[in-house]
Design an enzyme around this catalytic site. Structure first.
Site, PDB file in Angstrom:
ATOM      1  N   TYR A 172      -4.176  -0.420  -4.628  1.00 38.80           N
ATOM      2  CA  TYR A 172      -3.073   0.191  -4.621  1.00 38.80           C
ATOM      3  C   TYR A 172      -2.372   0.759  -5.962  1.00 38.80           C
ATOM      4  O   TYR A 172      -1.472   1.433  -5.952  1.00 38.80           O
ATOM      5  CB  TYR A 172      -1.870  -0.806  -3.875  1.00 38.80           C
ATOM      6  CG  TYR A 172      -2.392  -1.263  -2.319  1.00 38.80           C
ATOM      7  CD1 TYR A 172      -3.556  -0.855  -1.560  1.00 38.80           C
ATOM      8  CD2 TYR A 172      -1.739  -2.279  -1.799  1.00 38.80           C
ATOM      9  CE1 TYR A 172      -3.681  -1.202  -0.502  1.00 38.80           C
ATOM     10  CE2 TYR A 172      -2.179  -3.156  -0.977  1.00 38.80           C
ATOM     11  CZ  TYR A 172      -3.215  -2.378   0.160  1.00 38.80           C
ATOM     12  OH  TYR A 172      -3.339  -3.010   1.270  1.00 38.80           O
ATOM     13  N   LYS A 213      -6.872  -8.339  -2.754  1.00 39.85           N
ATOM     14  CA  LYS A 213      -8.406  -7.762  -2.268  1.00 39.85           C
ATOM     15  C   LYS A 213      -9.209  -7.331  -3.539  1.00 39.85           C
ATOM     16  O   LYS A 213      -8.836  -6.834  -4.162  1.00 39.85           O
ATOM     17  CB  LYS A 213      -7.803  -6.896  -1.265  1.00 39.85           C
ATOM     18  CG  LYS A 213      -6.777  -7.079  -0.188  1.00 39.85           C
ATOM     19  CD  LYS A 213      -6.674  -6.205   0.824  1.00 39.85           C
ATOM     20  CE  LYS A 213      -5.077  -6.536   1.605  1.00 39.85           C
ATOM     21  NZ  LYS A 213      -3.984  -5.903   0.886  1.00 39.85           N
ATOM     22  N   PRO A 262       1.665  -1.641  11.229  1.00 44.10           N
ATOM     23  CA  PRO A 262       1.970  -1.995  12.368  1.00 44.10           C
ATOM     24  C   PRO A 262       2.936  -0.925  12.969  1.00 44.10           C
ATOM     25  O   PRO A 262       3.181  -1.161  14.035  1.00 44.10           O
ATOM     26  CB  PRO A 262       2.979  -3.476  11.956  1.00 44.10           C
ATOM     27  CG  PRO A 262       3.171  -3.186  10.588  1.00 44.10           C
ATOM     28  CD  PRO A 262       2.026  -2.569   9.669  1.00 44.10           C
ATOM     29  N   LEU A 263       3.415   0.023  12.209  1.00 45.76           N
ATOM     30  CA  LEU A 263       4.212   0.987  12.583  1.00 45.76           C
ATOM     31  C   LEU A 263       3.316   2.284  13.129  1.00 45.76           C
ATOM     32  O   LEU A 263       3.731   3.251  13.735  1.00 45.76           O
ATOM     33  CB  LEU A 263       5.426   1.664  11.909  1.00 45.76           C
ATOM     34  CG  LEU A 263       6.241   0.427  11.114  1.00 45.76           C
ATOM     35  CD1 LEU A 263       7.218   0.985  10.295  1.00 45.76           C
ATOM     36  CD2 LEU A 263       6.821  -0.380  12.305  1.00 45.76           C
ATOM     37  N   GLY A 264       2.139   2.088  12.727  1.00 46.46           N
ATOM     38  CA  GLY A 264       1.233   3.289  13.365  1.00 46.46           C
ATOM     39  C   GLY A 264       1.236   4.248  12.542  1.00 46.46           C
ATOM     40  O   GLY A 264       1.283   5.644  12.944  1.00 46.46           O
ATOM     41  N   TRP A 296       0.811  -1.383   0.218  1.00 46.87           N
ATOM     42  CA  TRP A 296      -0.054   0.035   0.105  1.00 46.87           C
ATOM     43  C   TRP A 296       1.049   1.283   0.087  1.00 46.87           C
ATOM     44  O   TRP A 296       1.891   1.239   0.729  1.00 46.87           O
ATOM     45  CB  TRP A 296      -0.853  -0.107   1.205  1.00 46.87           C
ATOM     46  CG  TRP A 296      -1.806   1.344   1.242  1.00 46.87           C
ATOM     47  CD1 TRP A 296      -2.714   1.764   0.191  1.00 46.87           C
ATOM     48  CD2 TRP A 296      -2.163   2.058   2.305  1.00 46.87           C
ATOM     49  NE1 TRP A 296      -3.149   2.887   0.844  1.00 46.87           N
ATOM     50  CE2 TRP A 296      -2.996   3.088   2.118  1.00 46.87           C
ATOM     51  CE3 TRP A 296      -1.724   1.896   4.013  1.00 46.87           C
ATOM     52  CZ2 TRP A 296      -3.433   3.943   3.088  1.00 46.87           C
ATOM     53  CZ3 TRP A 296      -2.043   2.849   4.699  1.00 46.87           C
ATOM     54  CH2 TRP A 296      -3.128   3.791   4.250  1.00 46.87           C
ATOM     55  N   THR A 340       9.816   1.104   1.087  1.00 46.66           N
ATOM     56  CA  THR A 340      10.069   1.317  -0.234  1.00 46.66           C
ATOM     57  C   THR A 340      11.663   1.921  -0.059  1.00 46.66           C
ATOM     58  O   THR A 340      12.266   1.968  -1.018  1.00 46.66           O
ATOM     59  CB  THR A 340       9.515   2.082  -1.262  1.00 46.66           C
ATOM     60  OG1 THR A 340       9.327   3.340  -0.591  1.00 46.66           O
ATOM     61  CG2 THR A 340       8.334   1.591  -1.655  1.00 46.66           C
ATOM     62  N   ASP A 361       1.540  -8.697   0.210  1.00 45.81           N
ATOM     63  CA  ASP A 361       0.200  -8.487   0.311  1.00 45.81           C
ATOM     64  C   ASP A 361      -0.151  -7.206  -0.658  1.00 45.81           C
ATOM     65  O   ASP A 361       0.515  -6.043  -0.711  1.00 45.81           O
ATOM     66  CB  ASP A 361      -0.029  -7.824   1.827  1.00 45.81           C
ATOM     67  CG  ASP A 361      -1.457  -7.357   2.110  1.00 45.81           C
ATOM     68  OD1 ASP A 361      -2.176  -8.291   2.356  1.00 45.81           O
ATOM     69  OD2 ASP A 361      -1.665  -6.381   1.885  1.00 45.81           O
ATOM     70  N   HIS A 406     -11.971  -6.271   0.786  1.00 53.81           N
ATOM     71  CA  HIS A 406     -11.056  -5.384   1.235  1.00 53.81           C
ATOM     72  C   HIS A 406     -11.777  -4.368   2.383  1.00 53.81           C
ATOM     73  O   HIS A 406     -11.342  -4.127   3.526  1.00 53.81           O
ATOM     74  CB  HIS A 406     -10.609  -4.429   0.214  1.00 53.81           C
ATOM     75  CG  HIS A 406      -9.300  -3.502   0.427  1.00 53.81           C
ATOM     76  ND1 HIS A 406      -8.387  -3.270  -0.570  1.00 53.81           N
ATOM     77  CD2 HIS A 406      -8.700  -3.252   1.444  1.00 53.81           C
ATOM     78  CE1 HIS A 406      -7.290  -2.620   0.187  1.00 53.81           C
ATOM     79  NE2 HIS A 406      -7.835  -2.619   1.434  1.00 53.81           N
ATOM     80  N   SER A 434     -11.323  -8.098   5.677  1.00 60.05           N
ATOM     81  CA  SER A 434     -10.539  -6.814   6.047  1.00 60.05           C
ATOM     82  C   SER A 434     -11.230  -5.955   6.474  1.00 60.05           C
ATOM     83  O   SER A 434     -12.541  -5.516   5.950  1.00 60.05           O
ATOM     84  CB  SER A 434      -9.464  -6.464   4.846  1.00 60.05           C
ATOM     85  OG  SER A 434      -8.752  -5.551   5.394  1.00 60.05           O
TER      86      SER A 434
HETATM   87  P1  A2P Z   1       9.272   4.306   3.567  1.00 63.10           P
HETATM   88  O1  A2P Z   1       8.587   3.529   2.687  1.00 63.10           O
HETATM   89  O2  A2P Z   1       9.704   5.725   3.332  1.00 63.10           O
HETATM   90  O3  A2P Z   1      10.633   3.435   4.186  1.00 63.10           O
HETATM   91  P2  A2P Z   1       2.787   1.781   8.402  1.00 63.10           P
HETATM   92  O4  A2P Z   1       2.885   0.239   8.066  1.00 63.10           O
HETATM   93  O5  A2P Z   1       2.533   1.697  10.009  1.00 63.10           O
HETATM   94  O6  A2P Z   1       1.749   2.501   7.890  1.00 63.10           O
HETATM   95  O7  A2P Z   1       4.071   2.181   8.092  1.00 63.10           O
HETATM   96  C1  A2P Z   1       4.490   2.263   6.963  1.00 63.10           C
HETATM   97  C2  A2P Z   1       5.552   3.606   6.923  1.00 63.10           C
HETATM   98  O8  A2P Z   1       6.800   3.441   7.800  1.00 63.10           O
HETATM   99  C3  A2P Z   1       6.030   3.643   5.434  1.00 63.10           C
HETATM  100  O9  A2P Z   1       5.874   5.070   5.248  1.00 63.10           O
HETATM  101  C4  A2P Z   1       7.630   3.651   5.646  1.00 63.10           C
HETATM  102  O10 A2P Z   1       8.416   4.474   4.955  1.00 63.10           O
HETATM  103  C5  A2P Z   1       7.832   3.620   7.060  1.00 63.10           C
HETATM  104  N1  A2P Z   1       8.889   2.716   7.790  1.00 63.10           N
HETATM  105  C6  A2P Z   1       8.854   1.410   7.316  1.00 63.10           C
HETATM  106  N2  A2P Z   1       9.852   0.771   7.981  1.00 63.10           N
HETATM  107  C7  A2P Z   1      10.164   1.898   8.618  1.00 63.10           C
HETATM  108  C8  A2P Z   1      11.583   1.487   9.670  1.00 63.10           C
HETATM  109  N3  A2P Z   1      12.045   0.612   9.732  1.00 63.10           N
HETATM  110  N4  A2P Z   1      11.823   2.726  10.325  1.00 63.10           N
HETATM  111  C9  A2P Z   1      11.176   3.901  10.176  1.00 63.10           C
HETATM  112  N5  A2P Z   1      10.004   4.135   9.388  1.00 63.10           N
HETATM  113  C10 A2P Z   1       9.881   3.020   8.517  1.00 63.10           C
END
Ligand code: A2P
Length: 342
Positions: free
Chosen positions: A60, A89, A229-231, A32, A278, A55, A122, A179
């Site tokens: 997307y 999806k 997962p990273l919020g 995504w 990316t 995924d 989706h 989903s």
């Molecule tokens: P980028 O693609 O520029 O690396 P989430 O899944 O919570 O939505 O988070 C996705 C976002 O987190 C993407 O924009 C990605 O940016 C960024 N990201 C992915 N891996 C990391 C990492 N290890 N540290 C910091 N930011 C990250």
């Protein structure tokens, strides 16, 4: 720190058995918001570093490039079709039962695959099929009504589910799931299903653990996949949970980067986790995430953090419900004045 313990295996070595008997790899690589021109290379880096689960989704708008990357990975002998899991999806415009197969066949063609391992509905909301008959422009996916939002049309979720079951019968997909469903929608579909949903994909991150919905899924024998997962969520809105000072402090205590902590915590809950990036170094770092090993103290620090800072990062403001309100209840929505991405 236990999370760096060599005895804790990497998440890429783990898989979960679905109610169909299939084994789904715990670490999924999400596509995504990954820009065209970058997403294919990102997929390749993830797979070359051991990830076996991609995924994807038609909304997307990058499935062609994902498919090309997979094709090249197969041609180069990096991986074969049977040893990689590909999820896609069904978009909201294709819920009418008569549209489902056509939409999925188009997606498989873009992905250059004869079958998908998993297809999810989706979102539990239906939009009208685009007048263009194609899904190429944003407007094809998001038919804006006169008041700005996307008007829903009446298609019972169970009818769409039956059309999904027919895809399994035809061999176009091996497993099906849903989903963004809430508890009621999940129970309704489960009760009516001939082929039970195998997976529920929802937002799960430290500030939205989604505990009750995950417990319901577990009770029904449905595996949970965690997105965002990273919020972070929608790009450019805010910097994300991993940039919040209190979360950074827990990560420092755990001797992990905030991203490693967020991913490890999610794996430790037992979810399939969909990590997206990316940025090559981040992809490599994320793919090496351990399956767990966080101490009880760190787990309860994160639980307390989540209770204090409850926030949902994925609540599309353009999906109008019949009542014209936000898709999910707004209690834990990202505040409009949330800190922007630096
Ligand atoms: P980028 O693609 O520029 O690396 P989430 O899944 O919570 O939505 O988070 C996705 C976002 O987190 C993407 O924009 C990605 O940016 C960024 N990201 C992915 N891996 C990391 C990492 N290890 N540290 C910091 N930011 C990250």
């Amino acid at each position: 720190m236990a999370a760096t313990d060599a005895n804790v295996p990497p998440a890429i070595s783990k898989s979960y058995k679905l109610n169909t008997g299939a084994e789904i790899p715990a670490f999924g690589f999400g596509c995504w918001q990954s820009e065209k021109g970058l997403v294919g290379e990102a997929v390749k880096i993830a797979v070359k570093n051991g990830c076996r689960h991609i995924d994807s989704a038609s909304i997307y708008m990058n499935e062609k490039e994902v498919g090309q990357a997979l094709h090249e990975l197969f041609e180069e002998g990096v991986v074969d079709r049977e040893s990689i899991w590909v999820t896609t999806k069904l978009w909201n415009t294709a819920h009418e039962p008569s549209r489902v197969e056509e939409a999925v066949r188009t997606q498989l063609k873009e992905l250059k695959l004869s079958y998908a391992d998993l297809i999810l509905i989706h979102w539990p909301i239906a939009f009208k099929w685009p007048e263009s008959g194609k899904h190429e422009e944003v407007g094809d996916f998001l038919p804006f009504g006169p008041e700005g939002g996307c008007e829903p049309i009446d298609v019972p979720l169970v009818e769409t589910w039956k059309a999904m079951e027919a895809l399994v019968d035809k061999g176009l997909v091996k497993n099906i799931g849903v989903s963004n469903y809430n508890a009621e929608q999940l129970k309704e579909t489960f009760a009516a299903a001939r082929i039970k949903p195998a997976v529920l994909q929802i937002e799960v991150q430290p500030a939205l653990p989604n505990t009750e919905l995950r417990a319901l899924a577990k009770e029904l024998g449905i595996v949970v996949e965690a997105y965002s997962p990273l919020g972070v969520g929608m790009k450019g809105i805010w910097s994300g949970v991993i940039h919040m000072p209190e979360f950074i402090a827990i990560a420092e205590k755990a001797k992990l980067t905030p991203a490693q902590l967020a991913l490890t915590w999610n794996f430790q809950l037992g979810n399939v986790v969909l990590s997206k990036s990316t940025t090559p170094e981040r992809i490599v770092q994320n793919v090496a995430t351990p399956l767990g090993g966080l101490s009880d103290e760190i787990m309860s620090d994160i639980e307390a953090f989540g209770k204090k800072h409850a926030v949902r990062v994925g609540n599309p403001p353009i999906f109008k419900t019949k009542a014209g309100v936000l898709f999910f209840p707004p209690e834990a929505n990202l505040p409009v004045d949330a800190p922007k991405e630096e």
